[in-house]
Design a protein around this motif. Structure first.
Motif, PDB file in Angstrom:
ATOM      1  N   ASP A 229       0.863  -1.183   0.000  1.00 33.72           N
ATOM      2  CA  ASP A 229       0.000   0.000   0.000  1.00 33.72           C
ATOM      3  C   ASP A 229       0.896   1.228   0.000  1.00 33.72           C
ATOM      4  O   ASP A 229       2.123   1.103   0.075  1.00 33.72           O
ATOM      5  N   ASN A 290     -10.296   4.954  -3.937  1.00 28.33           N
ATOM      6  CA  ASN A 290      -9.476   5.341  -2.780  1.00 28.33           C
ATOM      7  C   ASN A 290      -8.245   6.153  -3.164  1.00 28.33           C
ATOM      8  O   ASN A 290      -7.208   6.094  -2.487  1.00 28.33           O
ATOM      9  N   THR A 291      -8.352   6.901  -4.260  1.00 24.36           N
ATOM     10  CA  THR A 291      -7.243   7.723  -4.743  1.00 24.36           C
ATOM     11  C   THR A 291      -7.711   9.164  -4.903  1.00 24.36           C
ATOM     12  O   THR A 291      -8.771   9.407  -5.485  1.00 24.36           O
TER      13      THR A 291
END
Length: 326
Positions: A229, A290-291
């Motif tokens: 991640d 999620n960016t």
């Protein structure tokens, strides 16, 4: 017999008139992602065959310089990570001045004011960590923190002589913190590998708990199930608009322009998001899950002095090599 000759001639004429036109792209986009994007482009443009030479920006620079020297430039389109390189090519008169229709949708800071190159994607140098070794709470939060002895022999970085994105990162960090920053990294036994994909693979494999790499490479591995991640560093993500341009020497200008327009179009930007986890340069295309969008990333990004990088490229590579590799 005459009938057969006529048929053959008609087939030859048809192939000449309606056959595919080949264009050559030199790019640093990773092979798997670029292949998928190329296939999507050719499906949308069946009359064009896109050939791809894929390597690190440094290798492409060397290859193109040799072709310029020999007077035999093979590339029609260039799409690499080293932003300042396009300024050098522009000054050398090697880029075509183009005005793709789809460029009207791009923010002004993603376009060369003189029309020689346009950002086709936003790539970002971030801190990647192995999720089996660290958590978001225990992973380092900033570039500066990586000089702490806590991360001794635990950090892997790409080589700017191969990676254009690494050139930007090294130049930005040296400008912000001075070359002592890299001396501290060397004392901390930071390890240098070839490119960003190598860094991401080593972090995902658990060889190193942390590394400097490009966001989309780590994100793509994460989506595929790898334990990796990313952290957007508190002292600034190193955000790099990756330009696309057409070589002035191209004899396939119309086909090359179709590829540039495709990359900048909604469909082309969506393809990059879906096929490569890339951050789009258009505000009307959503980023990967999620960016943050491009505007938000740029809002917290580290300042990059592209003129310093363009004029000091040899010094940046030499200093990095002297400090980190010897």
């Amino acid at each position: 017999m005459r009938k057969y000759v006529i048929v053959i001639l008609l087939l030859i004429c048809s192939a000449v008139l309606f056959g595919t036109e080949k264009i050559m792209l030199y790019t640093s986009v990773p092979t798997e992602i670029m292949t998928a994007i190329a296939d999507a482009f050719m499906a949308a443009n069946p009359g064009i065959e896109l050939e791809v030479f894929r390597s690190g920006t440094g290798t492409i620079q060397t290859k193109l310089a040799a072709e310029v020297q020999s007077g035999n430039i093979q590339a029609d389109v260039l799409w690499v990570a080293e932003f300042s390189y396009y300024e050098t090519l522009k000054k050398q008169g090697l880029l075509a001045q183009i005005y793709p229709e789809e460029a009207s949708a791009l923010p002004e800071n993603f376009k060369d004011p003189e029309g020689y190159y346009y950002a086709g994607r936003l790539i970002n140098m971030v801190i990647a960590y192995n999720t089996k070794a660290l958590t978001p709470e225990t992973a380092p939060k900033s570039w500066k923190e990586l000089t702490d002895e806590k991360w001794y022999d635990n950090y892997v970085v790409p080589n700017p002589e191969y990676s254009g994105a690494a050139v930007a990162a090294v130049g930005a960090l040296a400008k912000k913190y001075g070359w002592k920053y890299f001396e501290d990294l060397r004392k901390n036994e930071a390890v240098v590998v070839r490119g960003n994909s190598d860094v991401a693979q080593k972090v995902a494999a658990g060889e190193f708990p942390i590394g400097m790499t490009l966001d989309y490479i780590a994100r793509d591995l994460n989506v595929k199930g790898s334990p990796i991640d990313i952290i957007y560093p508190t002292d600034g993500t190193i955000a790099i608009p990756s330009p696309i341009a057409i070589l002035k020497s191209s004899q396939k200008m119309e086909a090359a322009m179709k590829f540039v327009n495709y990359i900048l179009s909604i469909d082309g930007q969506k393809a990059q998001v879906e096929l490569g986890s890339l951050v789009p340069v258009r505000s009307d295309v959503n980023p990967p899950a999620n960016t943050p969008p491009a505007g938000e990333i740029l809002g917290q990004a580290m300042e990059i002095d592209w003129k310093y990088i363009e004029e000091g490229l040899a010094e940046i590579n030499a200093n990095f090599s002297d400090i980190m590799l010897f």
